[in-house]
Design a protein around this motif. Structure first.
Motif, PDB file in Angstrom:
ATOM      1  N   ILE A 310      -7.565  -8.232  -8.377  1.00 32.73           N
ATOM      2  CA  ILE A 310      -7.465  -7.235  -7.518  1.00 32.73           C
ATOM      3  C   ILE A 310      -5.784  -6.989  -7.214  1.00 32.73           C
ATOM      4  O   ILE A 310      -5.076  -7.635  -7.152  1.00 32.73           O
ATOM      5  CB  ILE A 310      -7.835  -7.815  -5.920  1.00 32.73           C
ATOM      6  N   VAL A 311      -5.801  -5.636  -7.141  1.00 28.22           N
ATOM      7  CA  VAL A 311      -4.426  -4.997  -7.324  1.00 28.22           C
ATOM      8  C   VAL A 311      -4.487  -3.818  -6.121  1.00 28.22           C
ATOM      9  O   VAL A 311      -5.396  -2.841  -6.233  1.00 28.22           O
ATOM     10  CB  VAL A 311      -4.050  -4.359  -8.852  1.00 28.22           C
ATOM     11  N   GLU A 312      -3.269  -3.936  -5.426  1.00 28.66           N
ATOM     12  CA  GLU A 312      -3.128  -2.875  -4.634  1.00 28.66           C
ATOM     13  C   GLU A 312      -1.998  -1.826  -5.115  1.00 28.66           C
ATOM     14  O   GLU A 312      -1.137  -2.068  -5.623  1.00 28.66           O
ATOM     15  CB  GLU A 312      -2.378  -3.444  -3.419  1.00 28.66           C
ATOM     16  N   ALA A 313      -2.502  -0.489  -4.965  1.00 24.49           N
ATOM     17  CA  ALA A 313      -1.626   0.619  -5.821  1.00 24.49           C
ATOM     18  C   ALA A 313      -1.072   1.299  -4.466  1.00 24.49           C
ATOM     19  O   ALA A 313      -2.032   1.802  -3.792  1.00 24.49           O
ATOM     20  CB  ALA A 313      -2.558   1.327  -6.633  1.00 24.49           C
ATOM     21  N   THR A 314       0.191   1.400  -4.421  1.00 23.69           N
ATOM     22  CA  THR A 314       0.693   2.398  -3.392  1.00 23.69           C
ATOM     23  C   THR A 314       1.445   3.496  -3.990  1.00 23.69           C
ATOM     24  O   THR A 314       2.372   3.206  -4.941  1.00 23.69           O
ATOM     25  CB  THR A 314       1.659   1.309  -2.701  1.00 23.69           C
ATOM     26  N   PRO A 315       1.527   4.571  -3.544  1.00 23.16           N
ATOM     27  CA  PRO A 315       1.916   5.627  -4.263  1.00 23.16           C
ATOM     28  C   PRO A 315       3.539   5.610  -4.227  1.00 23.16           C
ATOM     29  O   PRO A 315       4.158   5.070  -3.195  1.00 23.16           O
ATOM     30  CB  PRO A 315       1.626   6.991  -3.275  1.00 23.16           C
TER      31      PRO A 315
END
Length: 434
Positions: A310-315
């Motif tokens: 699980i990976v959180e991608a933030t602009p």
């Protein structure tokens, strides 16, 4: 509305803790469901911790799950061979955003969850997936737009039919010449080419199309052109219309195939790993319309326990027009064996769940049982259904790959040389318009 607070963050410290955590997750997950269970809104709580918040929303709104035993997925042999040959020379750049030394196969086959850059490495593995490495052409697929409507018949707002959903990779090629890199890459720097055309329905959009180029240079944005036969005009699109990192909304090609933005436009945070439910051995192709949620999903379908990263991608706010982005962040759930995300959740600026994308995949040597041309010497993954939901409005788009009502049944042609670079030109797009 589902709040961001419903997310679970998994942190591990040290190898011993990691092993214990994996074991605990497996025991906990399997204690919730077992093969043979049928999950409906009435017992949806059993899977609340085994799927993303977006998938759970769909289960509570009528999407039925049939829980089945887990089965192994193998990579295509050419991709596996390329990984063994080239992966040892791949590393991240000093700023951790780009790759050095990549040729073909998976960039980082050995994932260490204690690595500070594990999130970046997982997402670069997502860029160079085993599901398709050379080219693909999905012919004649359907998408139906409706509202999630539990317990009611399907009421289609719009029915979309598309002639081609196609791509051509210039780097990482493993099955079709030129391999492993198309010589054009050195001239143009293009990483891949994408085409979506012509639209066949609805009538008012008939003939429209889209061409998109992705570049290897970290700071070079995508080139995209659209064709509108009504105005007889090819239009070059601003990147802010294409990417969730730069402002895209309902028109969102970054989610046409999992999570597929320009990798450098995001910052990544590894949230952990967990055993979760997903569809990777779909029973149906074409997929079946779910009769218990208003046709918003594919159900019933076979869901099995899978090991997920699980990976959180933030602009990255320092790139392009990211200051105008509507999504605060995206949570990507990556199957650690398939290396494709079975679901992706997007959150709004207030941290509330906004949109979710679900993908149904099948593992076989042909896209449909009666295929006569698209037959492979080994099993591979095919995406047979995809859906996008706005959980705040209940708006849904369910796509059938292959389509349920198309003139050609086989539809998926992966790494068969079905398209070349000439397909991805504005001239070809205009010419194909009916």
């Amino acid at each position: 509305m589902v709040s961001r607070g419903t997310r679970i963050v998994w942190k591990v410290a040290g190898v011993g803790a990691l092993v214990m955590s994996i074991g605990l997750f497996a025991v906990t997950a399997r204690a919730g469901v077992k093969p043979g269970d049928v999950i409906t809104p009435q017992n949806a709580a059993q899977v609340k911790d085994l799927v993303s918040p977006g998938v759970y929303y769909m289960v509570t709104h009528g999407m039925q799950m049939n829980v089945v035993p887990s089965e192994r997925i193998d990579w295509p042999p050419p991709y596996k061979d390329a990984t063994e040959k080239y992966s040892s020379q791949v590393r991240l750049t000093d700023d951790h955003r780009s790759l050095i030394g990549y040729v073909a196969g998976q960039p980082f086959p050995l994932i260490d969850t204690n690595d500070p850059q594990v999130g970046n490495k997982i997402m670069w593995n997502n860029v160079f997936r085993p599901i398709s490495t050379d080219d693909y052409d999905l012919r004649f697929f359907d998408c139906q737009i409706e509202y999630v409507n539990p317990g009611h018949e399907q009421k289609i707002i719009n029915d979309i039919q598309v002639g081609h959903y196609a791509g051509y990779d210039l780097v990482g090629r493993t099955e079709v010449e030129p391999m492993p890199v198309d010589p054009d890459f050195k001239k143009t720097g293009r990483l891949w080419l994408f085409g979506l055309y012509p639209l066949l329905a609805p009538q008012e959009a008939r003939g429209q199309g889209l061409i998109r180029y992705r570049y290897a240079a970290p700071k070079q944005g995508d080139d995209t052109w659209s064709w509108n036969p009504g105005s007889r005009r090819v239009r070059r699109l601003n990147e802010s219309l294409n990417s969730t990192a730069t402002g895209a909304q309902s028109f969102d090609p970054d989610h046409y195939s999992g999570f597929n933005p320009k990798t450098e436009e995001y910052n990544y945070k590894f949230l952990g790993e967990k055993e979760m439910l997903a569809v990777v051995h779909a029973r149906h192709s074409p997929e079946v319309t779910c009769s218990t949620d208003g046709g918003a999903s594919a159900c019933p379908e076979d869901w099995e326990m899978r090991h997920m990263y699980i990976v959180e991608a933030t602009p990255n706010r320092d790139i392009g027009q990211a200051g105008n982005v509507l999504d605060k962040d995206t949570v990507v759930y990556m199957d650690s064996e398939v290396w494709f995300e079975p679901y992706v959740d997007g959150y709004d600026q207030k941290g509330a769940l906004w949109r979710t994308n679900i993908f149904w995949a099948a593992y076989r040597d042909r896209p449909v049982p009666d295929a006569k041309v698209a037959i492979y010497p080994f099993k591979r993954e095919f995406i047979v259904g995809s859906a996008r939901y706005d959980v705040q409005s209940g708006f849904a788009t369910m796509c059938y790959l292959p389509g349920q009502n198309t003139p050609e049944r086989e539809c998926w042609y992966i790494n068969m040389g079905a398209v070349d670079k000439d397909f991805f030109t504005t001239q070809s797009m205009v010419k194909a318009a009916p």
